[in-house]
Write an enzyme that holds these catalytic residues in place. Structure first.
Site, short mmCIF file in Angstrom:
data_model
loop_
_atom_site.label_atom_id
_atom_site.label_comp_id
_atom_site.label_asym_id
_atom_site.label_seq_id
_atom_site.Cartn_x
_atom_site.Cartn_y
_atom_site.Cartn_z
N ASP A 278 0.88 -1.17 0.00
CA ASP A 278 0.00 0.00 0.00
C ASP A 278 0.92 1.22 0.00
O ASP A 278 2.12 1.13 0.25
CB ASP A 278 -0.97 -0.02 1.20
CG ASP A 278 -2.19 0.86 0.93
OD1 ASP A 278 -2.11 1.77 0.06
OD2 ASP A 278 -3.24 0.66 1.57
C1 BGC Z 1 -5.18 3.13 -0.11
C2 BGC Z 1 -5.19 2.16 -1.26
C3 BGC Z 1 -4.96 2.89 -2.56
C4 BGC Z 1 -3.66 3.65 -2.47
C5 BGC Z 1 -3.28 4.41 -3.73
C6 BGC Z 1 -3.97 4.03 -0.13
O1 BGC Z 1 -4.11 5.07 0.78
O2 BGC Z 1 -5.24 2.43 1.11
O3 BGC Z 1 -6.41 1.47 -1.28
O4 BGC Z 1 -4.96 1.99 -3.63
O5 BGC Z 1 -3.74 4.57 -1.41
O6 BGC Z 1 -4.13 5.48 -3.93
#
Ligand code: BGC
Length: 746
Positions: A278
């Site tokens: 993530d």
């Molecule tokens: C989220 C993810 C997301 C990523 C990129 C993170 O804060 O938890 O679900 O894909 O950001 O935007």
């Protein structure tokens, strides 16, 4: 010549025959009596020789360049060897707008519009695997039109608490429904030469303290509740990538968690794809890599400062990690790139975006997602005879929900609001009296809490504006019928913060009560993605409809349900509790925890808790009404006793006893009395949606492999089926069981 004619006509007959057969097959699966099996394509080894050759030519720096972000949504390629960047995009509701390469600001393009699809809760509420396939397939085409390789979706964490900020994005509190929606979605997506990135692996069920909270779950609960959808995504759908979550699990961050990434995901499940972190979820260099992470993605800082950038080069040079080990990760990435034809020269799906066909996909899903919660005296569908005016009340009648909410935002050219939907569908002779009713307002002092991961939830201003209230009352008084659009929005329900409570924000409860008092012919429609306390208002109103952040065509779908063009068939994918303290994580005082959160309710998540503890929910899991009525009859199994490797075939006749055609969801729960182990009172093990014409009866067949009845035995580390009698319960919600059949497992 004659031979050729015979050959041709034989071929024609064969073609006709097979096309009829295919048609019959697809008809069978389209809302018919039997579920279709969805299986994805595995990552092959046919490119391995080519991949070995490429890797042999790469420098250390080039290899490491592939293991971390080189922009906000790409990881590095090697131009001189023809290896492209790996291009990623959010997210669960559609392809996100283009973000700048080195910061979160939108890139400001004019060609990055996309279809906004219903949010996860809505998709799950269709209880229709075919809708999930349509969703994935449609979205996959949009990904290709935007030239992307990896969609950061689906988001399939279990809804542990109704307060979770991402409840709307996730699918269900139930692991079986969760996997039956996730698998076809992934298959549909990957059928378009795009990778799914299944997130957030795993045990990421709250936003509060998500950056560091250490989640403690006992092994059986982990296996039975929190992992099944991930497991099926890997073993059945063959998802090509997985996203490691932010939080810790049993003391280790999930992007450096050897147990989860190496032992379970790869060794046990045979995952061959890539693990992506993530965004900014990585905390170490060699440890992350050795624990199973492949690509580090993150939030703005110089990309060479990532843990898997310069620091990794240094670690390789000092022999802390061998180049052979780095090669393993590089090869995994290359294999996925070949698999989706980003490399290898094969013709790749081109896709299409924001087409009318895609809006219609979004419409179909939205229409099946809407749940009718209450309908006294057939208040719905709305009969228009004699109706000259309709009051449309509430900020949610005009609120747009596509953008916002971090990674789940979509920039779209079409978002039909509920008010627009009604205007599109009502005859122009009917006057619409619109009043905003309540204002979306937040406490300025606590506004910082919007999306602040260390707090739970924004603080709202819940006093109604007197003028707005008066306007709403006047509109309701002077109209023949009133429709209130209430609920929440995607600022209030959001990634990065959980809600504080179940209360309807912005003074809506008072507004609804006051409107109901002046016009008893008031229909209450909720647009939201998670449970709210709607007990009092549901008691007072005769018609209650539940919609979602329901995509580009959400308003049209809603109008069609209200006016009866669509007969509602959505069913709740989670339990709507009467009060938050009835919910398991809250009743056990184990949410949100502090540095550590211990899932004290164990396997009793969602309805498993309510049913086992005999707590009446406000609306049960699986519940949803229709404008027609159904009767279940003739429930039977193909045999009475089964061996462990067999499949139970259950059938039941569903009769439409009402006046209009409609779709019903047959739900199959199983119970084991006299079990030697602790169990939930019942568990969902099968379901099938079926279209039944008024007055007709159709047979639904549900297959339950005996292995689905297994529990996870911690002592032997094996899925184990306890022999003995099992009751199979067929119903149209977890609390409305209509037929039971008892079988014996040997
Ligand atoms: C989220 C993810 C997301 C990523 C990129 C993170 O804060 O938890 O679900 O894909 O950001 O935007």
């Amino acid at each position: 010549m004659k031979n050729k004619i015979i050959y041709l006509s034989a071929a024609l007959v064969f073609a006709l025959f097979t096309s009829c057969k295919n048609e019959a097959k697809s008809e069978l699966s389209a809302d018919s009596g039997e579920a279709k099996e969805y299986k994805g394509k595995e990552i092959g080894s046919e490119f391995d020789a080519e991949i070995d050759k490429l890797v042999a030519q790469m420098t250390l720096e080039e290899k490491i360049g592939m293991l971390h972000g080189n922009s906000m949504f790409t990881s590095g390629g090697v131009k001189r060897l023809g290896i492209p960047e790996l291009k990623m995009a959010d997210g669960p509701l559609g392809v996100r707008e283009e973000i700048s390469r080195d910061n979160w600001a939108p890139a400001g393009l004019t060609n990055d519009f996309a279809t906004y699809y219903p949010a996860g809760g809505g998709l799950a509420a269709t209880w229709n695997a075919e809708m999930a396939y349509t969703f994935g397939n449609s979205l996959g085409q949009e990904m290709r039109a935007r030239d992307k390789d990896m969609l950061l979706s689906p988001a399939i964490n279990i809804v542990r608490t109704p307060l979770g900020g991402r409840t709307y994005e996730y699918m269900s509190e139930d692991p079986f429904l969760n996997k039956k929606i996730a698998v076809p979605l992934i298959v549909g997506l990957q059928d378009n030469d795009v990778m799914a990135c299944v997130k957030h692996f795993a045990a990421n069920n709250q936003e509060t303290n998500r950056d560091f909270v250490d989640v403690q779950i006992d092994e059986r609960t982990l296996r039975e509740i929190y992992l099944p959808a991930f497991e099926a995504s890997i073993k059945e759908a063959h998802a090509y990538s997985v996203m490691g979550a932010y939080n810790k699990f049993r003391g280790e961050y999930l992007c450096e968690n050897d147990y989860m990434l190496n032992k379970i995901l790869r060794d046990e499940w045979g995952f061959k794809g890539v693990v992506v972190s993530d965004w900014a979820a990585v905390h170490s260099t060699v440890k992350s890599l050795k624990s199973g992470l492949d690509i580090e993605m993150g939030t703005p800082k110089p990309f060479n400062e990532f843990f898997l950038a310069d620091k990794l080069i240094a670690a390789a040079k000092s022999k802390e990690i061998s180049e052979a080990e780095l090669d393993i990760h590089v090869k995994r990435i290359l294999r996925t790139l070949f698999q989706v034809k980003a490399m290898g020269g094969k013709e790749r799906a081109k896709g299409s975006i924001s087409t009318e066909a895609h809006y219609q996909d979004a419409y179909k899903i939205a229409a099946e997602a809407i749940v009718l919660l209450k309908n006294e005296n057939n208040a719905l569908p709305l009969k228009l005879d004699g109706v000259k005016s309709i009051a449309v009340i509430g900020n949610n009648a005009t609120k747009k929900n596509a953008l916002g909410g971090f990674g789940a935002g979509v920039k779209t050219k079409r978002e039909v609001t509920p008010l627009e939907g009604l205007k599109n569908r009502l005859p122009s002779s009917i006057k619409i009296n619109y009043a905003e009713g309540y204002l979306e307002r937040y406490d300025e002092k606590n506004k910082g809490n919007l999306g602040n991961i260390t707090s739970n939830g924004p603080v709202t201003i819940d006093q109604l504006d007197p003028a707005k209230l008066q306007e709403a009352i006047e509109a309701a008084k002077k109209s023949d019928v009133a429709i209130i659009f209430a609920g929440s929005n995607r600022d209030y329900e959001t990634e990065a913060s959980d809600r504080r409570n179940l209360k309807l924000p912005f003074g809506q409860e008072e507004l609804i009560q006051k409107v109901l008092a002046v016009n008893p012919k008031t229909i209450v429609v909720f647009v939201a993605g998670a449970p709210f306390d709607i007990d009092a208002v549901s008691k007072k109103s005769s018609a209650v409809v539940w919609s979602w952040f329901n995509g580009s065509e959400g308003g049209n779908a809603l109008a069609d349900v209200i006016l009866g063009k669509v007969n509602p068939s959505g069913k709740l994918p989670w339990t709507m509790p009467k009060t938050i303290m009835d919910s398991p994580a809250h009743a056990t005082n184990s949410f949100p925890g502090g540095k550590t959160v211990n899932y004290a309710e164990g396997i009793l998540v969602g309805y498993r808790w309510f049913d086992t503890k005999n707590i009446a929910p406000l609306f049960p899991f699986g519940f949803g009404l229709s404008y027609t009525t159904f009767a279940f009859d003739n429930a039977k199994t193909d045999k009475t006793s089964y061996a462990q490797n067999e499949t139970i075939t259950v059938s039941v006749d569903v009769k439409n006893t009402g006046k209009i055609d409609g779709k019903e969801v047959v739900q199959l729960y199983t119970s084991k009395s006299d079990s030697k182990i602790t169990r939930a009172a019942q568990e969902l093990k099968g379901f099938q949606k079926i279209l039944v014409k008024s007055g007709s009866s159709n047979t639904v067949t549900i297959k339950v492999p005996v292995k689905e009845l297994a529990y996870y035995d911690v002592a032997t580390k094996k899925w184990t089926v306890e022999p003995g009698k099992y009751t199979l319960k067929l119903g149209n919600s977890s609390r409305d069981i209509k037929k039971e059949v008892v079988v014996t497992i040997k």
